[in-house]
Design a protein around this motif. Structure first.
Motif, PDB file in Angstrom:
ATOM      1  N   PRO B 195       0.802  -1.069  -0.048  1.00 52.23           N
ATOM      2  CA  PRO B 195       0.011  -0.005   0.057  1.00 52.23           C
ATOM      3  C   PRO B 195       0.845   1.226  -0.144  1.00 52.23           C
ATOM      4  O   PRO B 195       0.361   2.426  -0.453  1.00 52.23           O
ATOM      5  CB  PRO B 195      -0.873  -0.121   1.272  1.00 52.23           C
ATOM      6  N   ASN B 198       5.478   0.172  -4.354  1.00 53.46           N
ATOM      7  CA  ASN B 198       5.206  -0.814  -5.141  1.00 53.46           C
ATOM      8  C   ASN B 198       6.744  -1.497  -5.672  1.00 53.46           C
ATOM      9  O   ASN B 198       7.265  -0.601  -6.559  1.00 53.46           O
ATOM     10  CB  ASN B 198       4.485  -0.564  -6.175  1.00 53.46           C
ATOM     11  N   TYR B 279      -1.851 -10.420   0.921  1.00 54.41           N
ATOM     12  CA  TYR B 279      -2.230  -9.000   1.374  1.00 54.41           C
ATOM     13  C   TYR B 279      -1.989  -8.148   0.154  1.00 54.41           C
ATOM     14  O   TYR B 279      -2.981  -7.040  -0.154  1.00 54.41           O
ATOM     15  CB  TYR B 279      -1.420  -8.400   2.384  1.00 54.41           C
ATOM     16  N   GLU B 280      -0.693  -8.352  -0.479  1.00 53.72           N
ATOM     17  CA  GLU B 280      -0.315  -7.230  -1.385  1.00 53.72           C
ATOM     18  C   GLU B 280      -1.331  -7.465  -2.810  1.00 53.72           C
ATOM     19  O   GLU B 280      -1.652  -6.509  -3.662  1.00 53.72           O
ATOM     20  CB  GLU B 280       0.965  -7.524  -2.115  1.00 53.72           C
ATOM     21  N   ILE B 283      -4.853  -5.894  -1.658  1.00 52.36           N
ATOM     22  CA  ILE B 283      -4.849  -4.129  -1.597  1.00 52.36           C
ATOM     23  C   ILE B 283      -4.499  -3.344  -2.667  1.00 52.36           C
ATOM     24  O   ILE B 283      -3.651  -4.044  -3.539  1.00 52.36           O
ATOM     25  CB  ILE B 283      -4.216  -4.105  -0.333  1.00 52.36           C
ATOM     26  N   LYS B 285      -2.563   0.104  -4.149  1.00 48.76           N
ATOM     27  CA  LYS B 285      -1.508   0.896  -3.554  1.00 48.76           C
ATOM     28  C   LYS B 285      -2.463   2.190  -3.005  1.00 48.76           C
ATOM     29  O   LYS B 285      -3.323   2.709  -3.679  1.00 48.76           O
ATOM     30  CB  LYS B 285      -0.519   1.213  -4.679  1.00 48.76           C
ATOM     31  N   MET B 286      -1.780   3.008  -2.231  1.00 46.28           N
ATOM     32  CA  MET B 286      -2.261   4.200  -1.801  1.00 46.28           C
ATOM     33  C   MET B 286      -1.739   5.480  -2.326  1.00 46.28           C
ATOM     34  O   MET B 286      -0.889   5.552  -2.989  1.00 46.28           O
ATOM     35  CB  MET B 286      -1.933   4.494  -0.381  1.00 46.28           C
ATOM     36  N   PHE B 294      -2.150   6.666   7.084  1.00 40.30           N
ATOM     37  CA  PHE B 294      -1.654   5.425   7.390  1.00 40.30           C
ATOM     38  C   PHE B 294      -0.582   5.107   8.578  1.00 40.30           C
ATOM     39  O   PHE B 294      -0.765   4.497   9.631  1.00 40.30           O
ATOM     40  CB  PHE B 294      -1.125   4.592   6.202  1.00 40.30           C
TER      41      PHE B 294
END
Lengths: 668, 315, 222
Positions: B195, B198, B279-280, B283, B285-286, B294
């Motif tokens: 998140p 990358n 998890y990757e 979700i 990317k932010m 975060f």
């Protein structure tokens, strides 16, 4: 005797220097002549520190001072340690000034005041009665003010000088009143009598006044705004002394009064100091992060470090109030360690900044760049300073930060709920400040020394002369030394703290190279081991890489994803570097605004980007205060043109009022 | 003698295992995305190939650019060496507690960011600026996790924390849960995972770590890449060491315990890598400025962990 | 530090999850994510109730858990999602106070509730201080959400999260007689609130369903 001769040497130098003010070379010589007395005092401090524990302090009484009150001077371990803190940078500044001062615009306005400034600072450390202390303190303020306004061609310096002078006057007045209160309670201006009279501390008001007086000199928030104006305005070696040393002398005053003369203080004072320190640290580093002027940036970073020291002092006071002398000693050792470190690091950085400024004539970091290739020694020393102040192991800045965090981590054992909830918050603030400091110095070093030059002046820079280089190499080496042997240094500091808290901090419970001051299992640090292992790993890495891999290196134009831009403006500037943090924190805290001036349609002028940063504290507090004072001054002005009858009337009323006060006052 | 031996073995183990953990994450991620993916050993081949290539350095770079890969690699390696993963009985363990560990990672970051600025490019500066921005919140969060653990166990040394937990002094504390949550969030950020950053991207504007090492090539790039892999393994090991230490051998345990420790560590690293990959994949990317929320959240979580200790302590 | 038995520790851990979801509600910026976080909070609460049923040996709490799971964990979030879609409410949460400051205020509230429960002297067998602190924090966070988020739907979510806090306290108390009834009553109340907004919004819509109005302000859903 030795001290006296060193002090007289400073005085004579200061008085003799104006004789040669027409010739710049004399300024260099005066700086050179400052070296022997500084070295002498330095050696004296070291010798006193090296003496076995229990050696009594040296006391001298001179027939100087107020009528009926002799001047008392005293050298104990605390003074000796601070003599070290003051005179080590003083030696460096003298060395630096030898090559630097003759090239100043007005060397004749600097040379006489530097020795006098040193005299004032050393005097504060040795004074043992309130009168001598204040005399030396004001002397220090005055001479440093003269250094600030030395460059009379600069209107900024004039403004800075005025702000500084008013703040110094305020601080001096606070201390005067504090000593008056303490003397009224303890019976004397003599420190020895005050010390022998515990409990007679002049009460809450006296402590508050001491805090204001010393805090204003040290740059404690909210009394800091003069500092980033005044420190950078002076010539660089004087800035180094003001930022690296004078703030420490102010902290010496605080330590002397709070921990020596006023040994009974509630934990609330520790708590307040801690919160003030945390606020100071965060504010300082945050402003430092936004500055473009290299010297102003360094001055704000001083504010941050003073905050860190104040937190440690507050912790020490709180631990002592809760009767935990071992932890109090830990916190006080941490504070003193950071005092020493910061005086060295900040001197180093200011001297480096001075070298950069004199090589390029630029203080705006957005117009520098690429200096590491042109000024390798200055660059390497500045890098060492930047690493040290960002608390990177194995340098010295990390050790003191480690000690502060260790003492902070044990503070939740204090049972009051305000402490227990306050300490984690202070921890967050300190951790943020430490991380921001690293960002700040990556930004500063990266824009000044790395990348491509952003102006012609930066492209044409030359390495500084030898005396300037030497004055930077020495503190850089000391930063490493003080970082690698933390057990040694903190052992020395423990002996400074021991007479104040009556407990001696063990520094290496795990054995020699491991700094482990609390308990064998409570966390330890060994810079030497880290360094040795690191070197071993580095050698292994180099051998492996060069044995199994290619050893060839080619130089080529920069790649930049295939689209390099030759313009140096296309690099990240200091402002772009801090943009993410500015966007997240700057808007609420600094009212930061990014403005883009677009030309009218059809106009071919370029669009301009502007960045506006304001200090809410200045706007909210000081600007209002200044307006209030001006308005009051206008009112009072009217008093000047009254008739004689009015003046008589006023005198009469004053007399009556005084008599009434005497009449209704409770008898003593 | 024994601690010295274990210390040296551990030093070699962490550097040897790091590419494997990265390869495993990549492979699991590929499978989850419906691709076959390269084998777990691919990162070793990549590093080897990079080592063989010549290093090309920009004209404008200074000597700092040359030494940075070594400084970064050694700093991360040193940190990974000190953290106990198999046994707490290692000679180097007392040299650095968690605070020093955070600072060692700080050294690596400091120099990586400087190298990003050195060549004087826009992308390098962009990466450096973002990395320092992320770290300025992630590092305090890690220090606060250390704070809450040290209030609980009265130590900041990882080895003693392990012993404290293994001795059964700590149950299922709320604070421990909160601290673990905070550390997980920080670990994602610090090892440059999704998140926040990358690791697979080469799209210019979303790069953080990749942008900083953009100008590196050949052996220098190999060192930077290896350091990044080791950093990821270090964070997995840190989570294991602080929150899941079961299986770690203690001083006085017989040598076979070390094998148990090794097996347990490998199993735990593998499990965490799979979780990370899952998890990757799950979700997105932010945005950059969302990262402040975060990591600020992680910081507050760690703060809450400390505060909650007071309640349970008072019981 | 005194040892608390495993059962209580797990209960507290679940309670802490409920609290974390409360923070999650404050942290989220998108409406759908807020509703999803709320569903997670309700599920954690259901788990807390079920665990309490197991350790207190109180079967009626299983019923509570089931009601919470079905109604608050599934039905209400689904209804809210539908509402958001149907009414075309803004996708982003409108805040009266930024995310960061809200979270900080939240931590302050948690600290406050801990300070409040610290002097409480209840035997560890009844409600422990920790669970009271947790429940009170959840309630305060719900209130905080209601005052710092502008949109009606987020306010309802805030209210429901507040109510989750009350339920957390209720299921944690031994021998609380009316937990089941309480949960049903609250659920009905929430349903009423939801329908209230729904009808309100529908009426607003009907009022503005004239062609001329739609032409002047297309897409304005507020």
């Amino acid at each position: 005797m030795v001290i006296g001769s060193a002090m007289i040497a400073f005085l004579l130098l200061g008085l003799a220097a104006p004789l040669g003010r027409r010739r710049p070379a004399v300024a260099g010589l005066v700086h050179l002549a400052c070296l022997p007395p500084s070295l002498l005092l330095l050696a004296l401090g070291l010798m006193h520190l090296a003496a076995p524990p229990g050696t009594p302090p040296q006391i001298i009484t001179l027939p100087l001072g107020l009528p009926g009150l002799a001047g008392h001077w005293r050298l104990d371990r605390l003074s000796a340690f601070f003599l070290l803190v003051v005179n080590l940078p003083a030696v460096l500044a003298g060395l630096y000034g030898l090559g630097y001062a003759p090239h100043l615009p007005r060397p004749g306005r600097v040379a006489p005041f530097l020795p006098l400034f040193l005299l004032g600072m050393n005097g504060v450390l040795l004074a043992d009665d309130a009168f001598s202390f204040l005399l030396a303190w004001e002397f220090m303020s005055l001479t440093s003010w003269l250094l600030v306004v030395a460059d009379d061609g600069n209107p900024e310096a004039g403004k800075a000088g005025l702000t500084y002078l008013s703040m110094a006057a305020f601080g001096g007045f606070c201390l005067l009143a504090a000593f008056a209160l303490m003397a009224a309670d303890g019976g004397s201006f003599d420190f020895a009598l005050l010390r022998a009279h515990p409990g007679g501390g002049g009460g809450v008001l006296a402590v508050l006044l001491v805090l204001l007086g010393t805090g204003s000199k040290a740059g404690m928030v909210p009394l800091h705004p003069w500092l980033p104006l005044a420190h950078p305005a002076a010539p660089s070696h004087a800035s180094a002394l003001m930022s690296g040393v004078m703030t420490k002398v102010a902290l010496y005053g605080l330590i002397r009064i709070l921990f020596d003369l006023q040994p009974v203080l509630g934990w609330q004072w520790g708590f307040a100091l801690m919160l003030l320190g945390a606020a100071t640290a965060l504010t300082g580093v945050f402003y430092a992060l936004m500055q473009r002027d290299l010297k102003v940036l360094l001055a704000y970073s001083t504010v941050e470090n003073v905050g860190l020291i104040l937190v440690a002092l507050g912790l020490a006071a709180a631990f002592r109030a809760y009767d935990q002398p071992a932890l109090a000693a830990l916190a006080l050792v941490a504070a003193l360690y950071h005092v020493l470190n910061h005086s060295l690091i900040k001197s180093l950085l200011f001297l480096g900044a001075g070298a950069v400024v004199s090589a390029t004539g630029e203080r705006d970091i957005n117009r520098l760049g690429g200096l590491l290739n042109r000024m390798p020694v200055t660059g390497a020393c500045f890098l060492a300073g930047a690493c040290a102040i960002s608390a990177l192991p194995p340098l010295n800045g990390f050790v003191s930060e480690w000690l502060v965090f260790q003492s902070l981590f044990h503070a939740p054992s204090l049972s009051h709920w305000a402490m227990r909830f306050g300490v984690p918050v202070v921890g967050v603030a300190l951790a943020l400040a430490a991380a921001f400091a690293a960002v700040c110095f990556v930004r500063a070093f990266g824009t000044v020394f790395l990348g491509r030059p952003r102006s012609a002046a930066a492209a044409a820079a030359r390495e500084a002369p030898l005396s300037l280089q030497l004055a930077q190499v020495v503190p850089a080496a000391l930063c490493l030394g003080l970082g690698i042997f933390p057990v040694l240094v903190s052992g020395g500091l423990a002996s400074v703290v021991a007479p104040l808290l009556r407990v001696r901090l063990p520094t290496a419970l795990l054995g020699w190279p491991w700094l482990s001051p609390i308990a064998p299992g409570a966390g330890s640090y060994s810079a030497l081991m880290l360094l040795l292992t690191g070197v071993a790993l580095a050698i292994t890495t180099v051998l492996v890489v060069h044995h199994f891999g290619s050893q060839r290196t080619r130089r080529a134009p920069v790649w930049d994803c295939g689209t390099p831009c030759a313009l140096p403006e296309a690099q990240y500037s200091a402002d772009s570097f801090s943009q993410p943090l500015r966007r997240v924190f700057g808007r609420p805290l600094l009212a930061a605004r990014e403005l883009i001036d677009m030309p009218a349609p059809g106009d071919t002028a370029p669009a301009r980007f502007r960045l506006e940063i304001r200090d809410p504290l200045w706007d909210g507090l000081y600007a209002r205060l200044i307006r209030l004072v001006n308005r009051l001054a206008d009112r009072v002005n009217r008093l000047q043109s009254l008739t004689v009858r009015h003046y008589l009337l006023m005198m009469f009323w004053t007399l009556v009022a005084g008599l009434v006060i005497v009449a209704v006052r409770p008898p003593l | 003698m024994i601690p010295l031996l274990w210390g040296i073995l551990h030093t070699l183990l962490v550097v040897a295992a790091a590419p494997w953990a990265t390869g495993l994450t990549r492979r699991v991620k590929a499978r989850l995305q419906g691709r076959r993916g390269a084998s777990c050993w691919q990162p070793y081949r990549d590093l080897w190939r990079l080592l063989q290539k010549d290093s090309v350095i920009a004209d404008s770079a200074s000597w700092l650019f040359h030494i940075t890969p070594y400084v970064v690699f050694v700093a991360v390696w040193l940190a990974a060496t000190i953290l106990p993963t198999l046994t707490t009985d290692m000679i180097m363990t007392p040299a650095a507690d968690l605070i020093a560990l955070v600072a060692l990672l700080g050294v690596a970051r400091f120099f990586t960011a400087l190298a990003g600025l050195d060549a004087g490019t826009a992308f390098g500066g962009l990466g450096a600026s973002r990395e320092m921005f992320i770290a300025s919140l992630g590092e305090p969060a890690m220090l606060m996790v250390t704070f809450s653990l040290s209030v609980l166990a009265h130590t900041t040394s990882p080895a003693h924390l392990v012993e404290f937990v293994l001795a059964g002094h700590v149950g299922l504390e709320v604070s421990v849960g909160l601290a673990m949550g905070a550390l997980l969030m920080v670990a994602l950020a610090e090892s440059g995972r999704i998140p926040i950053d990358n690791p697979a991207t080469h799209l210019e504007l979303t790069m953080v770590h990749e942008a900083m090492v953009l100008e590196y090539s050949g052996r220098h790039l190999a060192l930077m890449e290896a350091a990044a892999m080791m950093r990821q393994l270090l964070f997995l090991s840190l989570i294991i060491c602080l929150f899941l230490p079961w299986g770690i051998a203690r001083p006085g345990d017989a040598a076979p315990w070390l094998l148990v420790g090794l097996a347990a560590w490998i199993a735990k690293v593998a499990a965490l890598s799979v979780v990370l990959a899952a998890y990757e994949s799950w979700i997105a990317k932010m945005r950059l400025f969302r990262i402040a929320d975060f990591l600020g959240g992680a910081l507050l979580l760690a703060l809450l962990a400390t505060i909650f200790l007071y309640v349970s302590e008072a019981l | 530090m005194a040892h608390t038995p495993f059962a209580y520790n797990l209960a507290h851990l679940i309670g802490a999850t409920v609290l974390m979801m409360g923070f999650g509600l404050l942290y989220q910026r998108r409406m759908t994510a807020v509703i999803r976080t709320y569903a997670l909070q309700a599920m954690a609460l259901a788990l807390a109730a079920a665990w309490q049923a197991a350790i207190q040996d109180a079967p009626h709490l299983y019923a509570t858990a089931l009601i919470i799971l079905l109604f608050k964990g599934m039905a209400v979030p689904a209804a809210l999602q539908w509402l958001v879609r149907r009414l075309g409410i803004h996708r982003t949460v409108e805040t009266a106070l930024g995310i960061g400051p809200t979270l900080m205020a939240g931590v302050g509230l948690v600290a406050l509730s801990i300070v409040l429960v610290m002097p409480m002297d209840i035997a560890a067998t009844a409600i422990t201080r920790e669970s009271v602190a947790l429940a009170m924090s959840v309630v305060l966070l719900g209130l905080l959400m209601m005052i710092t988020r502008r949109n009606a739907v987020t306010q309802v979510v805030g209210f429901m999260s507040l109510e989750n806090g009350l339920l957390l306290a209720a299921v944690g108390a031994h021998g609380m007689p009316l937990v089941v009834e309480l949960s049903i009553a609250f659920s009905v109340l929430v349903a009423m609130a939801l329908f209230g907004i729904f009808f309100f919004r529908i009426r607003e819509r009907f009022d503005s369903l004239e062609l001329s109005y739609l032409e002047t302000s297309r897409g304005d859903s507020q």
